[in-house]
Write a protein that holds these residues in place. Structure first.
Motif, PDB file in Angstrom:
ATOM      1  N   UNK A 189       1.871   1.505  11.102  1.00  0.00           N
ATOM      2  CA  UNK A 189       1.500   1.731   9.658  1.00  0.00           C
ATOM      3  C   UNK A 189       0.244   1.488   9.114  1.00  0.00           C
ATOM      4  N   UNK A 190      -0.405   0.416   9.672  1.00  0.00           N
ATOM      5  CA  UNK A 190      -1.824   0.092   9.274  1.00  0.00           C
ATOM      6  C   UNK A 190      -2.884   1.138   9.603  1.00  0.00           C
ATOM      7  N   UNK A 191      -2.569   1.780  10.812  1.00  0.00           N
ATOM      8  CA  UNK A 191      -3.353   2.839  11.110  1.00  0.00           C
ATOM      9  C   UNK A 191      -3.222   4.064   9.972  1.00  0.00           C
ATOM     10  N   UNK A 192      -1.787   4.487  10.081  1.00  0.00           N
ATOM     11  CA  UNK A 192      -1.543   5.656   9.430  1.00  0.00           C
ATOM     12  C   UNK A 192      -2.216   5.542   8.018  1.00  0.00           C
ATOM     13  N   UNK A 193      -1.968   4.459   7.221  1.00  0.00           N
ATOM     14  CA  UNK A 193      -2.353   4.197   5.865  1.00  0.00           C
ATOM     15  C   UNK A 193      -3.946   4.315   5.715  1.00  0.00           C
ATOM     16  N   UNK A 194      -4.743   3.812   6.697  1.00  0.00           N
ATOM     17  CA  UNK A 194      -6.100   3.658   6.726  1.00  0.00           C
ATOM     18  C   UNK A 194      -6.425   5.332   6.687  1.00  0.00           C
ATOM     19  N   UNK A 195      -5.789   5.914   7.770  1.00  0.00           N
ATOM     20  CA  UNK A 195      -6.193   7.612   8.038  1.00  0.00           C
ATOM     21  C   UNK A 195      -6.015   8.302   6.707  1.00  0.00           C
ATOM     22  N   UNK A 196      -4.491   7.974   6.314  1.00  0.00           N
ATOM     23  CA  UNK A 196      -4.067   8.726   5.122  1.00  0.00           C
ATOM     24  C   UNK A 196      -5.169   8.635   4.106  1.00  0.00           C
ATOM     25  N   UNK A 197      -5.745   7.453   3.695  1.00  0.00           N
ATOM     26  CA  UNK A 197      -6.652   7.350   2.528  1.00  0.00           C
ATOM     27  C   UNK A 197      -7.968   7.634   2.882  1.00  0.00           C
ATOM     28  N   UNK A 210       0.683  -1.446  -0.045  1.00  0.00           N
ATOM     29  CA  UNK A 210       0.238  -0.013  -0.052  1.00  0.00           C
ATOM     30  C   UNK A 210       0.871   1.378  -0.018  1.00  0.00           C
ATOM     31  N   UNK A 211       1.950   1.311   0.335  1.00  0.00           N
ATOM     32  CA  UNK A 211       2.868   2.273   0.224  1.00  0.00           C
ATOM     33  C   UNK A 211       3.997   2.386  -1.122  1.00  0.00           C
ATOM     34  N   UNK A 212       3.634   1.692  -1.880  1.00  0.00           N
ATOM     35  CA  UNK A 212       4.288   1.735  -3.157  1.00  0.00           C
ATOM     36  C   UNK A 212       4.209   3.197  -3.861  1.00  0.00           C
ATOM     37  N   UNK A 213       5.495   3.662  -4.221  1.00  0.00           N
ATOM     38  CA  UNK A 213       5.373   4.883  -4.791  1.00  0.00           C
ATOM     39  C   UNK A 213       5.400   6.030  -3.749  1.00  0.00           C
ATOM     40  N   UNK A 214       5.260   5.584  -2.480  1.00  0.00           N
ATOM     41  CA  UNK A 214       4.977   6.810  -1.516  1.00  0.00           C
ATOM     42  C   UNK A 214       6.306   7.095  -0.903  1.00  0.00           C
ATOM     43  N   UNK A 215       6.622   8.356  -0.654  1.00  0.00           N
ATOM     44  CA  UNK A 215       7.774   8.615  -0.015  1.00  0.00           C
ATOM     45  C   UNK A 215       7.746   8.966   1.370  1.00  0.00           C
ATOM     46  N   UNK A 216       8.423   8.122   2.043  1.00  0.00           N
ATOM     47  CA  UNK A 216       8.292   8.066   3.826  1.00  0.00           C
ATOM     48  C   UNK A 216       9.638   8.727   4.135  1.00  0.00           C
TER      49      UNK A 216
END
Lengths: 253, 253
Positions: B231-239, B15-21
């Motif tokens: 990360x699971x929580x951050x990805x859910x909220x960011x999307x 889910x973070x493919x192409x995302x800059x962290x």
């Protein structure tokens, strides 16, 4: 005797067999609160090299460790001492039964006057931190030896003491001053601002000083090779009780 | 597409493919002189776990490292930043091109007002050390996001920001206050005085807070497992851009 001779043939000479060696290593930690502290760049590598070398020469080695990078070498007794005060206790309680003391640790001169019991919160733009002097371990050993000598030294073991001086310039002057004030038998000095010398590196460039001045200037080499040379010098001097005194090293000279 | 599907089957969802962290890790070092410094107990392990986890989820990871125990994980871009000021520069110059910022480093609130160029010599019995506030990186990111939003945010990437709060008691209050003041999207809080939590350990016990309060209380687990959950929580909220706002989080609320 035959077995001992074979062991010596295989393992090399063991001039420290039966001798008790106390080595300090690493940088002390002086806490401000449960998570913050003052420390220094010492990695413990020089102390570890000296411990490994002494063990190889047959000594019974106690290593008093503050914060270090990586684990201590095997085959030595390890005592942890985080702060200068803890290190003072760990060393002074063992000095009377020690033949060689090597103070390779970088001990903080000062500690915070107060240690907060919970994490300090961010406050004003500026802050003043009160510091107080730590006990001077090398000085305490020197004073203890001196007191013993004044009493005639009956029944007291007086260790051979090797101090360290990490300086950033004017190394020789500071080293000789430290040797006299603290009554060390040898001082190993290095200029930690030189490349390849001092904290964190695997190599060192040191000068060894005795009462008479410069004893040996060791060029860039591994800390382990430098440790072997330092032990060679210490053993030679410890076994020749009438080392040439120079320039009137009276107490408080 | 077939290759991508196979990669996803083998490697799991990315889910973070192409995302800059951008992740910060470790404890900053604030120097008093060439050999002495103030630091803290942070080991960098939580930041390393978050970096490893993000890389596994497909992200392009930059890890800004202060002093850490051991080396950073492979497969991530490492930027060294010793002091808070260096970390401020390293982070703020990269924020505009970052999708997720995770501030896991323990950054010193204060630094010595003056840094001596040569090793300080032992002096009086007491000493005062003048300290000044360091720049607040998390606050600067929050302010930068706020300024962008006020301008309508045209053409600006606004990263999802995860802050950390290491406390010794009263954790929830401090964490929620920090989240609001610094405009983080999530705060990961732990009580570093608890056994198995916080600095130096391989495990952690954290609570994750969002605008609405407690989002998840993660029991004792490895830092890597905790990182995966964060990360699971951050990805859910960011999307989900319309995350439920709660209790009027206006600026300076």
């Amino acid at each position: 005797e035959i077995v001992a001779a074979i062991v010596e043939l295989l393992a090399g000479p063991r001039p420290l067999a039966g001798r008790r060696v106390l080595i300090t290593a690493g940088g002390t930690i002086e806490r401000l609160d449960p998570v913050r502290y003052i420390t220094n760049d010492s990695s413990g590598k020089m102390g570890f090299a000296l411990a490994e070398s002494a063990r190889g020469l047959g000594a019974d080695v106690t290593l008093v460790c503050a914060r270090t990078d990586g684990p201590p070498p095997p085959g030595v007794r390890v005592v942890s001492a985080e702060s200068a005060e803890e290190m003072y206790e760990a060393v002074m309680s063992r000095v009377p039964e020690t033949d060689f003391v090597v103070k390779a640790a970088a001990v903080a001169d000062y500690r915070p006057a107060r240690r907060q019991s919970s994490k300090m919160k961010k406050g004003p733009e500026q802050l003043t931190l009160e510091l107080v002097r730590n006990p001077d371990i090398l000085q305490a050993i020197g004073d203890w030896k001196q007191a013993g000598a004044a009493e005639g030294g009956a029944g007291r073991r007086t260790p051979f003491v090797v101090g360290f001086a990490a300086e950033t310039g004017d190394t020789e002057r500071y080293a000789l001053d430290k040797l006299k004030r603290k009554r060390c038998d040898l001082i190993v000095a290095n200029d930690v601002s030189q490349a390849g010398a001092g904290f964190g590196t695997d190599t060192n460039i040191v000068s060894v000083y005795g009462d008479e001045g410069l004893v040996a200037a060791l060029p860039l080499q591994s800390k382990r090779a430098a440790a072997d040379r330092i032990w060679q010098l210490a053993i030679e001097r410890a076994s020749s009780p009438a080392a040439p005194p120079a320039g009137g090293k009276g107490p408080n000279a």
